[in-house]
Write an enzyme that holds these catalytic residues in place. Structure first.
Site, PDB file in Angstrom:
ATOM      1  N   TYR A  61      23.449  50.140  43.719  1.00 49.64           N
ATOM      2  CA  TYR A  61      24.778  50.967  43.875  1.00 49.64           C
ATOM      3  C   TYR A  61      24.745  51.653  45.141  1.00 49.64           C
ATOM      4  O   TYR A  61      24.401  52.594  45.471  1.00 49.64           O
ATOM      5  CB  TYR A  61      24.675  51.799  42.623  1.00 49.64           C
ATOM      6  CG  TYR A  61      26.152  52.501  42.421  1.00 49.64           C
ATOM      7  CD1 TYR A  61      27.165  52.041  41.449  1.00 49.64           C
ATOM      8  CD2 TYR A  61      26.787  53.200  43.273  1.00 49.64           C
ATOM      9  CE1 TYR A  61      28.293  52.641  41.219  1.00 49.64           C
ATOM     10  CE2 TYR A  61      28.019  53.755  43.132  1.00 49.64           C
ATOM     11  CZ  TYR A  61      28.750  53.529  42.236  1.00 49.64           C
ATOM     12  OH  TYR A  61      29.935  54.060  41.681  1.00 49.64           O
TER      13      TYR A  61
ATOM     14  N   GLU B  10      39.182  39.539  34.073  1.00 49.76           N
ATOM     15  CA  GLU B  10      39.965  40.268  34.718  1.00 49.76           C
ATOM     16  C   GLU B  10      41.396  39.887  34.309  1.00 49.76           C
ATOM     17  O   GLU B  10      42.176  40.195  35.483  1.00 49.76           O
ATOM     18  CB  GLU B  10      39.716  40.570  35.935  1.00 49.76           C
ATOM     19  CG  GLU B  10      38.346  40.856  36.437  1.00 49.76           C
ATOM     20  CD  GLU B  10      37.880  40.982  37.721  1.00 49.76           C
ATOM     21  OE1 GLU B  10      38.739  41.554  38.615  1.00 49.76           O
ATOM     22  OE2 GLU B  10      36.854  40.788  38.202  1.00 49.76           O
TER      23      GLU B  10
ATOM     24  N   GLY C 298      43.991  35.445  30.007  1.00 42.57           N
ATOM     25  CA  GLY C 298      45.033  35.805  29.057  1.00 42.57           C
ATOM     26  C   GLY C 298      44.632  37.342  28.542  1.00 42.57           C
ATOM     27  O   GLY C 298      44.138  38.004  29.460  1.00 42.57           O
TER      28      GLY C 298
END
Length: 480
Positions: free
Chosen positions: A395, A214, A218
């Protein structure tokens, strides 16, 4: 570091020298302020309530890896936070500028560098839009079989940043399974590249260190990722079950027998009402959408066996038409006017675990939301959309139609429900998240998830980013 006056102007001058004056933008209007947040409900609510946002000094838009490297060297020297940003479709606050700094907007980095038709490997920059990319690949007879609901907004780099799942992940895997290698610009400006293939016995796999990080380690500037041929056929079905646990068991049997349909999407009654009926489908109760793809002769036999398992578990075959309707309208629920949004209070407390724990997890979270938050008439609903050989993800969402008006009370209530649901996840052998990521929404719970291993993660972060400039405040890393 808090830059003011001529110090900030000198910082800006150096950035302009790196990427051109037109690509260093001060935040002066609402559209630019939107780049200080993402789709996270709390940050969006905060903006709608006209509460103060932590704005970046500048939005910086590089076009090449070399320009990203120059920008990173400048920010490292000034110790200025850098928040990498693609399409801004994230829902966890991962692209929020918690400590100011700069937004590193990669949406000028849109080149398709190569399509290797022999190996079926795409090489591209991270800022290319998902829909644009897919349309171009389809013209060559290929697909990037990711297909997330955010495809119209998200970028290729964003797919990897949060280890995203697409609707066909059950067969084709998540973004983390498709990627072969990445080029990354480190906080000090060094340009590094992971090994050219992900499967090897040449030491630890550093590729997966950056996938899912995230933007905290880098900036991903180049991606090599697996393609798949467009299938000869896609077969659809919808099955109705008496209750949700029958559907879960059917899904488990399909997966442990390694049938691997491209889509298994199981909806409980609440999710059927919102997601299926909401898009115009005549549906109620518990429903499973199935899709099998590939060569027609193989797909037909696969579908026969999948249907056999569903019927053995009490399912009723509703035919092909509703499954095909789902495919053609599958993104509608995630777009206005069906997409849930403020002032509705909601959250997607999705997670993943093994088959032996998923039944109890669903029951416990449903009971928690609807009983503990009964005074708010909280609703809980779920679908199961990404299946693995060993388990499945859930979900699930909570909804409160008439939440409090005060922004700080809203903030606390939202976080309290999230914390309760997340701890039920952890107590039942599930994780904090399966495909939306952590951001700052769930960062404070990372030590609870990882235990002493979190110190290992933190030491890696400090080793790569000793000044702490990369997306501070995310993944529980804080700022130093």
């Amino acid at each position: 570091m808090n830059l003011k006056g001529y110090a900030q102007e000198m910082f800006r001058s150096e950035l302009e020298d790196a990427v051109g004056p037109e690509n260093v933008v001060a935040v002066v209007n609402d559209a630019q302020k939107d780049l200080a947040i993402d789709q996270y409900w709390l940050t969006y609510m905060w903006k709608q309530k006209n509460e103060e946002l932590q704005l970046p000094y500048f939005i910086v838009r590089p076009e090449t890896t070399e320009e990203v490297s120059k920008v990173m060297r400048i920010c490292n020297t000034y110790k200025v936070p850098v928040v990498p940003r693609g399409g801004g479709s994230g829902t966890q606050g991962g692209a929020a500028t918690m400590y100011g700094g700069i937004v590193l907007d990669v949406t000028r980095m849109v080149k398709i560098i190569d399509i290797d038709e022999e190996s079926l490997v795409l090489t591209a920059q991270p800022g290319i839009n998902g829909r644009v990319l897919e349309n171009k690949l389809n013209k060559h007879g290929f697909m990037l079989a990711h297909y997330p609901s955010s495809v119209d907004i998200a970028t290729l780099g964003g797919y990897l940043a949060a280890r995203g799942s697409g609707v066909m992940s059950t067969k084709y895997g998540k973004a983390e399974d498709m990627v072969l290698s990445v080029e990354v610009v480190l906080p000090d400006g060094k340009i590094v590249e992971t090994l050219p293939v992900p499967n090897h016995a040449s030491g630890p796999g550093l590729l997966q260190l950056f996938v899912g990080s995230e933007g905290t380690l880098g900036v991903i500037t180049k991606i090599r990722i697996r393609l798949d041929p467009l299938p000869e056929t896609r077969l659809f079905r919808m099955i109705k079950f008496n209750e949700i646990h029958d559907g879960i068991e059917a899904g488990r049997q399909i997966m442990i027998n390694r049938l691997n349909p491209a889509v298994i999407r199981l909806y409980d009654p609440g999710s059927t009402k919102k997601s299926l009926k909401g898009t115009g489908m005549d549906a109620d109760g518990v429903n499973m959408v199935l899709m099998v793809d590939g060569f027609e002769c193989i797909a037909n036999e696969q579908m026969k066996k999948v249907l056999e398992i569903c019927l053995e578990n009490g399912g009723t075959d509703l035919g092909e038409e509703p499954g095909l309707y789902w495919w053609n309208t599958r993104y509608d629920f995630y777009r206005p006017p069906l997409q849930p949004s403020y002032p509705l209070l909601y959250g997607t407390v999705e997670t993943i675990t093994t088959y032996d724990k998923i039944h109890k997890l669903y029951d416990k979270k449903k009971r928690l939301v609807e009983e503990k938050y009964k005074e708010y008439n909280a609703e809980y609903m779920a679908h199961f959309s990404h299946w693995f050989p060993w388990g499945t993800m859930i979900y699930d969402r909570f909804y409160i139609a008439s939440p409090p008006e005060d922004s700080r009370e809203l903030f606390r209530l939202h976080n309290q429900i999230w914390a309760d649901c997340s701890r039920v996840n952890l107590e039942n052998g599930a994780l904090l998240n399966e495909h939306h990521g952590i951001g700052f929404k769930l960062g404070y719970l990372m030590p609870e998830l990882y235990g002493d291993m979190f110190d290992v993660l933190l030491n890696i972060k400090k080793g790569i980013d000793p000044k702490g400039i990369m997306n501070p405040g995310k993944l529980g890393f804080g700022i130093w």
